[in-house]
Design an enzyme around this catalytic site. Structure first.
Site, PDB file in Angstrom:
ATOM      1  N   THR A 182     -10.372 -80.125  96.489  1.00 36.33           N
ATOM      2  CA  THR A 182     -11.660 -79.545  96.149  1.00 36.33           C
ATOM      3  C   THR A 182     -11.496 -78.083  95.768  1.00 36.33           C
ATOM      4  OG1 THR A 182     -12.730 -80.983  97.710  1.00 36.33           O
ATOM      5  CG2 THR A 182     -13.824 -78.884  97.316  1.00 36.33           C
ATOM      6  N   ARG A 210     -19.691 -92.933  99.487  1.00 34.29           N
ATOM      7  CA  ARG A 210     -19.048 -92.037 100.472  1.00 34.29           C
ATOM      8  C   ARG A 210     -19.320 -90.572 100.100  1.00 34.29           C
ATOM      9  NH1 ARG A 210     -15.025 -87.653 100.265  1.00 34.29           N
ATOM     10  NH2 ARG A 210     -13.924 -87.660 102.235  1.00 34.29           N
ATOM     11  N   GLY A 212     -18.211 -86.685 101.329  1.00 39.58           N
ATOM     12  CA  GLY A 212     -17.277 -85.942 102.168  1.00 39.58           C
ATOM     13  C   GLY A 212     -17.908 -84.673 102.727  1.00 39.58           C
ATOM     14  N   ASP A 213     -17.060 -83.746 103.073  1.00 39.11           N
ATOM     15  CA  ASP A 213     -17.525 -82.483 103.653  1.00 39.11           C
ATOM     16  C   ASP A 213     -18.092 -81.521 102.606  1.00 39.11           C
ATOM     17  OD1 ASP A 213     -14.869 -82.395 102.598  1.00 39.11           O
ATOM     18  OD2 ASP A 213     -14.644 -80.382 103.425  1.00 39.11           O
ATOM     19  N   GLY A 234      -9.299 -80.694 101.940  1.00 38.22           N
ATOM     20  CA  GLY A 234      -8.620 -81.599 102.859  1.00 38.22           C
ATOM     21  C   GLY A 234      -9.495 -82.804 103.148  1.00 38.22           C
TER      22      GLY A 234
HETATM   23  N1  ASP Z   1     -12.693 -82.411 101.112  1.00 36.25           N
HETATM   24  C1  ASP Z   1     -12.742 -83.311  99.997  1.00 36.25           C
HETATM   25  C2  ASP Z   1     -13.383 -84.596 100.422  1.00 36.25           C
HETATM   26  O1  ASP Z   1     -13.097 -85.070 101.485  1.00 36.25           O
HETATM   27  C3  ASP Z   1     -11.430 -83.582  99.385  1.00 36.25           C
HETATM   28  C4  ASP Z   1     -10.473 -82.415  99.300  1.00 36.25           C
HETATM   29  O2  ASP Z   1     -10.832 -81.302  99.438  1.00 36.25           O
HETATM   30  O3  ASP Z   1      -9.306 -82.592  99.098  1.00 36.25           O
HETATM   31  O4  ASP Z   1     -14.117 -85.168  99.647  1.00 36.25           O
END
Ligand code: ASP
Length: 323
Positions: A182, A210, A212-213, A234
């Site tokens: 990200t 889905r 994510g964060d 992450g």
């Molecule tokens: N944090 C992001 C997610 O889980 C992915 C990433 O940052 O690598 O969607």
């Protein structure tokens, strides 16, 4: 299973320490905007675009939206915006959020067909009574605001998805750039106004729906002008579990430096999750409201881009586990 060594890699720690001392030299807590930082090395180009606005006295909020628009519209970046790898149904769904120094915030999740979700998140913040819009509702709002509907699935991303379908195994791997990564960005402008943004296509091959964060205020991003800001990259499920960005900001509020705050949050995560942390990557990036920067990750491999006084460079973050 590989053995785990619970120590900070000294080399990386030294490079971060020298960065920290560079950024922290001078009168403590002197406001020193402009500074812009972002996750990963593709943050370099994004920082440069943000810097063009910051260096001419522009607003940090404008700078970050312009900055992250660079990877969002770059079809070669497979983890953000156009060209992002799709979910397991072949649909590119984007997540983004934005926050200013006064706790104003906006977010979109599971948004399809719009190249610039961060700009849409800004309008959610500025033009609606809400903080977060998702899916169909987010798309409808974006179209009403004049954004164009586009196909975000590039031939390259489609080919990668078809290849993945042959085995259809979902195994998020730390630092596998084609799988996730990200862009989170924090900027302090000449008037010491802090703002942050986080934008992503999320985990490749995720289940449809889905989230994510990255669009979750407090997880993928948190900004409080009284203290500082933090953002992450992450495995989103892990970031949400620990309200990662908010935790970093609160650690800074309690007196820790940006660097110490990132380290404290990762250490606490590892202490609480133990073996469940195995194979996961959590990457934190923070900046206090004077422009001092910190970064730390659970595992090796996290790099971030810093543009301070016009010098734009990629730096390695220190990390906890040698594995
Ligand atoms: N944090 C992001 C997610 O889980 C992915 C990433 O940052 O690598 O969607």
């Amino acid at each position: 299973m590989l053995s785990r060594k619970d120590f900070i890699k000294l080399g990386a720690a030294v490079s971060v320490a020298s960065v920290a001392s560079k950024l922290q030299s001078g009168t403590p807590n002197r406001k020193k905007g402009p500074v812009v930082v972002s996750t990963w090395d593709f943050g370099m180009e994004a920082n440069a675009a943000a810097w063009a606005i910051l260096s001419s006295g522009g607003y940090s909020l404008d700078a970050i939206v312009e900055g992250v628009a660079v990877p969002e519209r770059d079809p070669k970046v497979n983890t953000v915006g156009l060209g992002g790898f799709p979910d397991r149904d072949g649909r590119v769904t984007l997540d983004a959020c934005i926050m200013d120094e006064q706790l104003n915030c906006g977010s979109v999740a599971c948004l399809e067909y719009i190249v610039h979700p961060a700009a849409v998140a800004r309008l959610v913040m500025e033009k609606t009574p809400h903080v977060m819009l998702t899916g169909e509702g987010a798309l409808r709002f974006a179209l009403e605001q004049g954004f164009k509907k586009e196909n975000l699935l590039t031939p390259q991303a489609e080919a990668a998805w078809k290849e993945w379908l042959k085995k259809a195994e979902y195994e998020p791997k730390p630092n596998w750039e084609l799988n996730h990564d990200t862009i989170g960005m924090l900027a302090l402008d000449q008037q010491s106004r802090l703002a942050g943004v986080c934008t992503t296509s999320g985990m490749a091959w995720k289940m449809h729906g889905r989230v994510g964060d990255s669009p979750i205020i407090g997880a993928g991003l948190y900004v409080d002008g009284e203290v500082g800001g933090a953002t992450c990259s992450g495995l989103g499920e892990e970031m949400i579990r620990i309200a990662a960005s908010h935790s970093v900001v609160e650690a800074m509020r309690s007196g820790k430096s940006a660097q110490a705050a990132c380290e404290a949050v990762i250490r606490r995560y590892y202490k609480r999750r133990g073996d469940k942390a195995h194979g996961k990557q959590l990457c934190l990036l923070a900046m206090d409201n004077a422009g001092n920067v910190g970064a730390f990750s659970l595992m090796p491999g996290f790099v971030y881009s810093v543009n301070c006084n016009g010098t734009n460079e990629v730096r390695k973050a220190a990390y906890l586990l040698d594995e």
